[in-house]
Design a protein around this motif. Structure first.
Motif, PDB file in Angstrom:
ATOM      1  N   GLY A  40       0.804  -1.208   0.000  1.00 25.03           N
ATOM      2  CA  GLY A  40       0.000   0.000   0.000  1.00 25.03           C
ATOM      3  C   GLY A  40       0.841   1.264   0.000  1.00 25.03           C
ATOM      4  O   GLY A  40       2.081   1.234   0.023  1.00 25.03           O
ATOM      5  N   ILE A  41       0.156   2.380  -0.018  1.00 26.26           N
ATOM      6  CA  ILE A  41       0.842   3.666  -0.034  1.00 26.26           C
ATOM      7  C   ILE A  41       1.623   3.868   1.265  1.00 26.26           C
ATOM      8  O   ILE A  41       2.764   4.326   1.248  1.00 26.26           O
ATOM      9  N   GLY A  42       1.014   3.510   2.384  1.00 28.29           N
ATOM     10  CA  GLY A  42       1.686   3.676   3.676  1.00 28.29           C
ATOM     11  C   GLY A  42       2.948   2.847   3.783  1.00 28.29           C
ATOM     12  O   GLY A  42       3.988   3.319   4.281  1.00 28.29           O
ATOM     13  N   THR A  43       2.895   1.612   3.325  1.00 27.73           N
ATOM     14  CA  THR A  43       4.071   0.741   3.369  1.00 27.73           C
ATOM     15  C   THR A  43       5.173   1.277   2.465  1.00 27.73           C
ATOM     16  O   THR A  43       6.354   1.246   2.823  1.00 27.73           O
ATOM     17  N   ALA A  90      11.188   6.084   3.673  1.00 25.63           N
ATOM     18  CA  ALA A  90      11.731   6.783   4.840  1.00 25.63           C
ATOM     19  C   ALA A  90      12.804   5.949   5.538  1.00 25.63           C
ATOM     20  O   ALA A  90      13.871   6.470   5.913  1.00 25.63           O
ATOM     21  N   LEU A  91      12.546   4.661   5.718  1.00 29.92           N
ATOM     22  CA  LEU A  91      13.523   3.794   6.372  1.00 29.92           C
ATOM     23  C   LEU A  91      14.806   3.703   5.555  1.00 29.92           C
ATOM     24  O   LEU A  91      15.921   3.764   6.100  1.00 29.92           O
ATOM     25  N   GLY A  92      14.676   3.585   4.243  1.00 29.23           N
ATOM     26  CA  GLY A  92      15.852   3.544   3.379  1.00 29.23           C
ATOM     27  C   GLY A  92      16.649   4.833   3.433  1.00 29.23           C
ATOM     28  O   GLY A  92      17.887   4.819   3.455  1.00 29.23           O
ATOM     29  N   ALA A  93      15.954   5.974   3.470  1.00 28.89           N
ATOM     30  CA  ALA A  93      16.653   7.264   3.550  1.00 28.89           C
ATOM     31  C   ALA A  93      17.386   7.404   4.881  1.00 28.89           C
ATOM     32  O   ALA A  93      18.511   7.923   4.927  1.00 28.89           O
ATOM     33  N   ILE A  94      16.777   6.937   5.947  1.00 22.72           N
ATOM     34  CA  ILE A  94      17.440   6.992   7.255  1.00 22.72           C
ATOM     35  C   ILE A  94      18.696   6.127   7.250  1.00 22.72           C
ATOM     36  O   ILE A  94      19.763   6.553   7.705  1.00 22.72           O
ATOM     37  N   LEU A  95      18.574   4.918   6.724  1.00 20.86           N
ATOM     38  CA  LEU A  95      19.747   4.035   6.691  1.00 20.86           C
ATOM     39  C   LEU A  95      20.847   4.589   5.790  1.00 20.86           C
ATOM     40  O   LEU A  95      22.040   4.450   6.088  1.00 20.86           O
ATOM     41  N   THR A  96      20.469   5.212   4.677  1.00 19.52           N
ATOM     42  CA  THR A  96      21.472   5.712   3.733  1.00 19.52           C
ATOM     43  C   THR A  96      22.155   6.982   4.216  1.00 19.52           C
ATOM     44  O   THR A  96      23.378   7.105   4.165  1.00 19.52           O
ATOM     45  N   PHE A  97      21.363   7.937   4.705  1.00 15.80           N
ATOM     46  CA  PHE A  97      21.910   9.267   4.962  1.00 15.80           C
ATOM     47  C   PHE A  97      22.198   9.565   6.432  1.00 15.80           C
ATOM     48  O   PHE A  97      22.972  10.469   6.734  1.00 15.80           O
ATOM     49  N   ALA A  98      21.594   8.835   7.356  1.00 15.19           N
ATOM     50  CA  ALA A  98      21.724   9.206   8.766  1.00 15.19           C
ATOM     51  C   ALA A  98      22.533   8.216   9.598  1.00 15.19           C
ATOM     52  O   ALA A  98      23.089   8.595  10.616  1.00 15.19           O
ATOM     53  N   VAL A  99      22.589   6.974   9.193  1.00 15.12           N
ATOM     54  CA  VAL A  99      23.268   5.961  10.010  1.00 15.12           C
ATOM     55  C   VAL A  99      24.707   5.832   9.541  1.00 15.12           C
ATOM     56  O   VAL A  99      24.985   5.651   8.363  1.00 15.12           O
ATOM     57  N   GLU A 100      25.625   5.913  10.493  1.00 13.76           N
ATOM     58  CA  GLU A 100      27.047   5.812  10.173  1.00 13.76           C
ATOM     59  C   GLU A 100      27.668   4.542  10.748  1.00 13.76           C
ATOM     60  O   GLU A 100      28.870   4.425  10.824  1.00 13.76           O
ATOM     61  N   GLY A 146      10.449   0.963  -2.144  1.00 12.01           N
ATOM     62  CA  GLY A 146       9.358   1.849  -1.773  1.00 12.01           C
ATOM     63  C   GLY A 146       8.829   2.647  -2.950  1.00 12.01           C
ATOM     64  O   GLY A 146       7.622   2.793  -3.130  1.00 12.01           O
ATOM     65  N   VAL A 147       9.738   3.163  -3.771  1.00 10.87           N
ATOM     66  CA  VAL A 147       9.313   3.921  -4.958  1.00 10.87           C
ATOM     67  C   VAL A 147       8.590   3.015  -5.938  1.00 10.87           C
ATOM     68  O   VAL A 147       7.545   3.389  -6.493  1.00 10.87           O
ATOM     69  N   LEU A 148       9.106   1.820  -6.148  1.00 12.70           N
ATOM     70  CA  LEU A 148       8.449   0.863  -7.040  1.00 12.70           C
ATOM     71  C   LEU A 148       7.063   0.493  -6.520  1.00 12.70           C
ATOM     72  O   LEU A 148       6.089   0.444  -7.279  1.00 12.70           O
ATOM     73  N   GLY A 149       6.962   0.263  -5.225  1.00  8.82           N
ATOM     74  CA  GLY A 149       5.658  -0.045  -4.634  1.00  8.82           C
ATOM     75  C   GLY A 149       4.692   1.110  -4.757  1.00  8.82           C
ATOM     76  O   GLY A 149       3.493   0.927  -5.003  1.00  8.82           O
ATOM     77  N   LEU A 150       5.180   2.328  -4.608  1.00  4.47           N
ATOM     78  CA  LEU A 150       4.332   3.514  -4.740  1.00  4.47           C
ATOM     79  C   LEU A 150       3.814   3.660  -6.167  1.00  4.47           C
ATOM     80  O   LEU A 150       2.632   3.948  -6.387  1.00  4.47           O
ATOM     81  N   ILE A 151       4.666   3.417  -7.139  1.00  3.38           N
ATOM     82  CA  ILE A 151       4.251   3.495  -8.544  1.00  3.38           C
ATOM     83  C   ILE A 151       3.224   2.420  -8.861  1.00  3.38           C
ATOM     84  O   ILE A 151       2.193   2.686  -9.489  1.00  3.38           O
ATOM     85  N   LEU A 152       3.478   1.186  -8.423  1.00  6.13           N
ATOM     86  CA  LEU A 152       2.533   0.099  -8.699  1.00  6.13           C
ATOM     87  C   LEU A 152       1.196   0.327  -8.004  1.00  6.13           C
ATOM     88  O   LEU A 152       0.136   0.059  -8.578  1.00  6.13           O
ATOM     89  N   THR A 153       1.237   0.836  -6.789  1.00 11.39           N
ATOM     90  CA  THR A 153      -0.006   1.133  -6.082  1.00 11.39           C
ATOM     91  C   THR A 153      -0.791   2.219  -6.798  1.00 11.39           C
ATOM     92  O   THR A 153      -2.013   2.129  -6.934  1.00 11.39           O
TER      93      THR A 153
END
Length: 80
Positions: free
Chosen positions: A2-5, A11-21, A40-47
């Motif tokens: 779904g859209i929420g997932t 968001a989780l991917g962005a946190i892991l990529t940009f914030a976690v060291e 997430g982007v692929l799921g958003l497009i398919l949804t």
């Protein structure tokens, strides 16, 4: 998915990529973050595509089988 997932994965991917060291042996957290954002982007497009198809209207050309006339009868006289 779904859209929420999808938004959660982005968001989780962005946190892991940009914030976690931190680093875990044998796992590159930046790559895991990018994979989650892509999923997430692929799921958003398919949804969005599935929601677009779901909202299409279907027009039927068939007429109802029969029309019935309903008449109302009252046993009591109307008030004056």
């Amino acid at each position: 998915m779904g859209i929420g997932t999808s938004i959660f994965l982005i968001a989780l991917g962005a946190i892991l990529t940009f914030a976690v060291e931190a680093s875990i042996g044998g796992v590159n957290i930046d790559v895991v973050g990018w994979i989650l954002m892509a999923a997430g982007v692929l799921g958003l497009i398919l949804t969005a595509l599935l929601w677009g198809r779901r909202r299409e209207s279907v027009a039927t050309t068939e007429q109802p089988v029969e029309y019935r006339r309903v008449e109302e009868s009252r046993d009591v006289a109307p008030p004056r």
